[in-house]
Structures are given as C-alpha cells and as structure tokens.
Design a protein around this motif. Structure first.
Motif, PDB file in Angstrom:
ATOM      1  N   GLU A 103      35.300-108.848  70.926  1.00 29.73           N
ATOM      2  CA  GLU A 103      35.058-107.839  69.902  1.00 29.73           C
ATOM      3  C   GLU A 103      35.740-108.209  68.584  1.00 29.73           C
ATOM      4  N   GLY A 104      36.933-108.783  68.673  1.00 31.78           N
ATOM      5  CA  GLY A 104      37.636-109.177  67.461  1.00 31.78           C
ATOM      6  C   GLY A 104      36.865-110.216  66.671  1.00 31.78           C
ATOM      7  N   ARG A 105      36.262-111.153  67.377  1.00 34.90           N
ATOM      8  CA  ARG A 105      35.478-112.190  66.693  1.00 34.90           C
ATOM      9  C   ARG A 105      34.156-111.617  66.161  1.00 34.90           C
ATOM     10  N   GLU A 106      33.525-110.755  66.954  1.00 37.38           N
ATOM     11  CA  GLU A 106      32.261-110.165  66.505  1.00 37.38           C
ATOM     12  C   GLU A 106      32.463-109.268  65.284  1.00 37.38           C
ATOM     13  N   GLN A 107      33.530-108.475  65.308  1.00 40.46           N
ATOM     14  CA  GLN A 107      33.837-107.628  64.158  1.00 40.46           C
ATOM     15  C   GLN A 107      34.177-108.482  62.931  1.00 40.46           C
ATOM     16  N   GLY A 108      34.865-109.589  63.173  1.00 42.00           N
ATOM     17  CA  GLY A 108      35.168-110.487  62.074  1.00 42.00           C
ATOM     18  C   GLY A 108      33.911-111.027  61.426  1.00 42.00           C
ATOM     19  N   LYS A 109      32.953-111.434  62.241  1.00 41.60           N
ATOM     20  CA  LYS A 109      31.678-111.923  61.702  1.00 41.60           C
ATOM     21  C   LYS A 109      30.917-110.806  61.006  1.00 41.60           C
ATOM     22  N   ARG A 110      30.950-109.622  61.575  1.00 45.13           N
ATOM     23  CA  ARG A 110      30.233-108.486  60.990  1.00 45.13           C
ATOM     24  C   ARG A 110      30.709-108.206  59.568  1.00 45.13           C
ATOM     25  N   PHE A 111      32.011-108.283  59.350  1.00 44.22           N
ATOM     26  CA  PHE A 111      32.579-107.949  58.048  1.00 44.22           C
ATOM     27  C   PHE A 111      32.838-109.172  57.173  1.00 44.22           C
ATOM     28  N   GLY A 112      32.488-110.357  57.653  1.00 42.65           N
ATOM     29  CA  GLY A 112      32.703-111.561  56.853  1.00 42.65           C
ATOM     30  C   GLY A 112      34.167-111.927  56.691  1.00 42.65           C
ATOM     31  N   VAL A 113      34.972-111.641  57.723  1.00 45.06           N
ATOM     32  CA  VAL A 113      36.406-111.917  57.662  1.00 45.06           C
ATOM     33  C   VAL A 113      36.668-113.410  57.869  1.00 45.06           C
ATOM     34  N   GLU A 114      37.623-113.932  57.127  1.00 47.91           N
ATOM     35  CA  GLU A 114      38.038-115.327  57.270  1.00 47.91           C
ATOM     36  C   GLU A 114      39.244-115.355  58.214  1.00 47.91           C
ATOM     37  N   GLN A 115      38.998-115.724  59.461  1.00 48.49           N
ATOM     38  CA  GLN A 115      40.028-115.678  60.494  1.00 48.49           C
ATOM     39  C   GLN A 115      40.571-117.084  60.762  1.00 48.49           C
ATOM     40  N   TYR A 116      41.887-117.245  60.592  1.00 46.46           N
ATOM     41  CA  TYR A 116      42.559-118.524  60.800  1.00 46.46           C
ATOM     42  C   TYR A 116      43.485-118.398  62.006  1.00 46.46           C
ATOM     43  N   GLU A 117      43.068-119.014  63.097  1.00 48.11           N
ATOM     44  CA  GLU A 117      43.815-118.887  64.343  1.00 48.11           C
ATOM     45  C   GLU A 117      44.914-119.936  64.433  1.00 48.11           C
ATOM     46  N   MET A 118      45.971-119.605  65.177  1.00 48.47           N
ATOM     47  CA  MET A 118      47.108-120.516  65.305  1.00 48.47           C
ATOM     48  C   MET A 118      46.722-121.837  65.966  1.00 48.47           C
ATOM     49  N   ARG A 119      45.699-121.820  66.811  1.00 51.00           N
ATOM     50  CA  ARG A 119      45.321-123.048  67.509  1.00 51.00           C
ATOM     51  C   ARG A 119      44.814-124.120  66.544  1.00 51.00           C
ATOM     52  N   THR A 120      44.442-123.712  65.321  1.00 55.55           N
ATOM     53  CA  THR A 120      43.987-124.686  64.328  1.00 55.55           C
ATOM     54  C   THR A 120      44.894-124.698  63.090  1.00 55.55           C
ATOM     55  N   PHE A 121      46.098-124.116  63.212  1.00 57.45           N
ATOM     56  CA  PHE A 121      46.947-123.980  62.022  1.00 57.45           C
ATOM     57  C   PHE A 121      47.334-125.332  61.429  1.00 57.45           C
ATOM     58  N   SER A 122      47.595-126.329  62.264  1.00 56.16           N
ATOM     59  CA  SER A 122      47.971-127.641  61.725  1.00 56.16           C
ATOM     60  C   SER A 122      46.864-128.208  60.848  1.00 56.16           C
ATOM     61  N   ARG A 123      45.633-127.919  61.201  1.00 56.41           N
ATOM     62  CA  ARG A 123      44.493-128.372  60.397  1.00 56.41           C
ATOM     63  C   ARG A 123      44.331-127.547  59.127  1.00 56.41           C
ATOM     64  N   ASP A 124      44.620-126.239  59.226  1.00 63.35           N
ATOM     65  CA  ASP A 124      44.397-125.321  58.101  1.00 63.35           C
ATOM     66  C   ASP A 124      45.601-125.200  57.165  1.00 63.35           C
ATOM     67  N   ARG A 125      46.736-125.770  57.558  1.00 64.49           N
ATOM     68  CA  ARG A 125      47.986-125.531  56.837  1.00 64.49           C
ATOM     69  C   ARG A 125      47.877-125.812  55.329  1.00 64.49           C
ATOM     70  N   GLN A 126      47.351-126.967  54.963  1.00 65.38           N
ATOM     71  CA  GLN A 126      47.319-127.335  53.546  1.00 65.38           C
ATOM     72  C   GLN A 126      46.544-126.311  52.722  1.00 65.38           C
ATOM     73  N   TYR A 127      45.427-125.839  53.257  1.00 67.47           N
ATOM     74  CA  TYR A 127      44.636-124.834  52.537  1.00 67.47           C
ATOM     75  C   TYR A 127      45.399-123.516  52.440  1.00 67.47           C
ATOM     76  N   LEU A 128      45.979-123.075  53.547  1.00 64.46           N
ATOM     77  CA  LEU A 128      46.639-121.774  53.579  1.00 64.46           C
ATOM     78  C   LEU A 128      47.922-121.746  52.752  1.00 64.46           C
ATOM     79  N   GLU A 129      48.553-122.885  52.591  1.00 71.04           N
ATOM     80  CA  GLU A 129      49.773-122.937  51.786  1.00 71.04           C
ATOM     81  C   GLU A 129      49.484-123.194  50.311  1.00 71.04           C
ATOM     82  N   ASN A 130      48.211-123.170  49.947  1.00 74.36           N
ATOM     83  CA  ASN A 130      47.825-123.349  48.538  1.00 74.36           C
ATOM     84  C   ASN A 130      46.680-122.404  48.169  1.00 74.36           C
ATOM     85  N   LEU A 131      46.785-121.161  48.625  1.00 74.15           N
ATOM     86  CA  LEU A 131      45.714-120.195  48.412  1.00 74.15           C
ATOM     87  C   LEU A 131      45.662-119.711  46.960  1.00 74.15           C
TER      88      LEU A 131
END
Length: 338
Positions: A224-252
């Motif tokens: 439900e959390g993922r479906e609701q996220g898609k419904r509302f267009g939420v940008e969800q960044y999960e910890m399992r991919t944080f090492s990949r997303d770090r550079q983007y998230l630390e320069n928002l």
C-alpha cells in the motif's frame, strides 16, 4: 499510557452521562479553544514585536510545541517530547552556536511560542477534526507575525498534516516537502484512523498542499505504501539504494516555482544506534551526519519544519535521543533563519 490518552473522551462520556446540555458542553469547548488560541497569539505577537524591534531578520525561526500522541498506532510517548527537546537544547552541555555559525541566543534566529495545550483541549472533549483545525490556526498565528517561521516540535507524525496545511494556506499555494522517515506515512487511513500518524502524508497530498514530496530514509514500506506513493507521484528513496542515491540527496535543490520548502524529520529516520528513543525501532537507517549533510546542502527557502516521533519513554537514561532531537532542531533553525 493508553488510558491517559483517552482522558478527554472519558471526560465527555461523563458529561453526557450526567445529562449536561449539549449546548453547554459546546460553549465550554469554545471557551477552551478561544483561550488556547489567545495564548499562542499573544506569545507570537510578543516574539514578533521583539524580532522586528531588533531589526535585520528576513526570517526568524519560532518553536511551537504540539504535544500530541494519541494518533500513534503503537505508543503515545511522543506527546511528552516538546519539553524534553527544549531541556536538551538549553542544558548547557554545548554552546548556543550551530554548525553553520548561527547563535540561538539571538531572538532574530530563534524564539519560542510555547505549546498548543493539546491535553486540555482533549479534556474538554474537542474531537480530532477541531483539534487539527486548532493546530493549523496556531501555526498561522505564528506566521502572521512577520518574519516568524514555524518549527514545530511533535508529538507524533499526525501533526504534520495540519501544520503543512496551515503553511500552504497561509502562503497561498503548494510547497515542496522533504520528508525524512523510516516509513512513508501514506496509508489511506491506518487502522481506520484518517488522522493516524501513518496517514499524515496521504492527507497532505489529497489536499493539494504539496507539489513535490521527497521521502528519504524509507526502510519499512509495504504494497500500500508503494501504491499510494505512485498514486500521488511521491519520490521515495529507500535505504537499500541510499549509497546510489547519496550524491543526489546531498545536493538537493527544491522549491523553484512554489511558495517554499517544508522539512519534516521523523527521528526514526535515523538508525536506532543514533536515536534509540523512538516508538518504532527500525534498524538500517541514516546516520546523523547523513541527515545533516542533506539538510545543510539543501538549496531551498525553508518556510517551515517539524521534528516528530521522539519518544522520551524509550530514551536512554542519559537522554541520548533528546540530545539528537535537540541538535536536529538547532540545525533546522539555522537553515530557516536568515
């Protein structure tokens, strides 16, 4: 703790059982509401007058406590957090200067409008629909005193809905939200409660109060959390991919084309090694420096923020998580004030 949280409901049951006329009960509730809002209004006016008299502030952070815990699905201890956070902020174990050099002793950087008297309102039988409106109105009273901007001390995460609603309505349009949390809090109505702390961002997105919602630190999410996220267009960044997303998230860079940016920090976004005093302990989270890097490097006009879900009843004896929450508040203050 559950029995204490239901005190207001029990009070109303006793009044109705005593055949007190409904109009008399409503009149009493209205008096309590009026007194509560007057208290916030006058405090905000005094702080606003002081900041304007000193001059030179474009934005000054003002604390507003919302000690609400009854919309938690597990423990209600976050209702006790605001005074503990304040105590940790001013305990003397560190100086009053933030990492970015802002001095918290300066009223042009930080003032305090006190707490919304949540328990007193519930004792009078005020229901959640009206309570949420009172929280929103309290935030607006702070914002009316230019250049004050609200930094809200929770409380469980249900408070973010009325606070964000107030900020968006007061500014006259949607905002961008940076939401740091172990959970997406976007259930339609968790356990049938539309105001659950697990449903606050569903209410925010349904209301059109946010253009973008970025959720960072997520590591407890279901279908439900993922479906609701898609419904509302939420940008969800999960910890399992944080090492990949770090550079983007630390320069928002957020807020272009909208009325500003709001930051909501659930203390359980942090790994419990850094903050054990939370209701929902979820291993594998952000480090404290990860969070500060994201906040410090964020390019945005931050118009409001909250720090929620610190549970003093689960903290260590020496108040470790209280100090963590206090540090978050201090650094958010530095980000908001200018």
């Amino acid at each position: 703790m559950k029995s204490a949280g239901k005190m207001g409901i029990h009070c109303m049951q006793k009044l109705y059982a005593s055949n007190v006329p409904k109009e008399l009960v409503l009149r009493g509730q209205n008096r309590v509401i009026e007194a509560s809002l007057t208290l916030i209004r006058e405090r905000a006016k005094l702080k606003g007058e002081l900041v304007r008299a000193l001059g030179g502030a474009v934005a000054a952070t003002t604390l507003l406590g919302v000690p609400l815990g009854h919309n938690s699905s597990f423990l209600q201890g976050p209702a006790f957090a605001p005074p503990r956070i304040r105590e940790a902020m001013w305990c003397g174990s560190t100086n009053s200067t933030t990492e970015e050099g802002k001095v918290l002793d300066d009223p042009r950087v930080l003032t305090d409008a006190g707490d919304v008297p949540v328990q007193e309102l519930r004792d009078a039988g005020v229901d959640d629909d009206r309570l949420m409106s009172i929280i929103s109105e309290s935030v607006k009273l702070v914002m009316e005193e230019d250049p004050l901007r609200p930094l809200v001390l929770g409380g469980d995460h249900s408070i973010s809905y009325p606070v964000v609603r107030a900020v968006s309505e007061k500014l006259g349009g949607p905002i961008d939200i940076l939401h740091l949390d172990a959970h997406p809090d976007i259930y339609h109505a968790f356990e049938g409660n539309k105001y659950s702390h697990a449903s606050s961002f569903a209410r925010i997105m349904e209301g059109g109060y946010a253009r973008r919602l970025l959720q960072v630190g997520i590591r407890s999410i279901n279908k439900e959390g993922r479906e609701q996220g898609k419904r509302f267009g939420v940008e969800q960044y999960e910890m399992r991919t944080f090492s990949r997303d770090r550079q983007y998230l630390e320069n928002l860079k957020l807020g272009e084309g909208v009325k500003g940016v709001y930051i909501s920090v659930d203390v359980d976004c942090l790994d419990p090694a850094f903050a054990p005093g939370v209701s929902h302990i979820e291993p594998g989270g952000l480090s404290f420096r990860d969070v500060l890097n994201i906040v410090h490097n964020l390019q945005a006009d931050v118009v409001g923020a909250d720090v929620v879900e610190f549970n003093p009843q689960r903290d260590t004896v020496d108040g470790m998580t209280a100090m963590v929450a206090a540090k978050l508040v201090r650094e958010l203050t530095a980000k908001m004030s200018k």
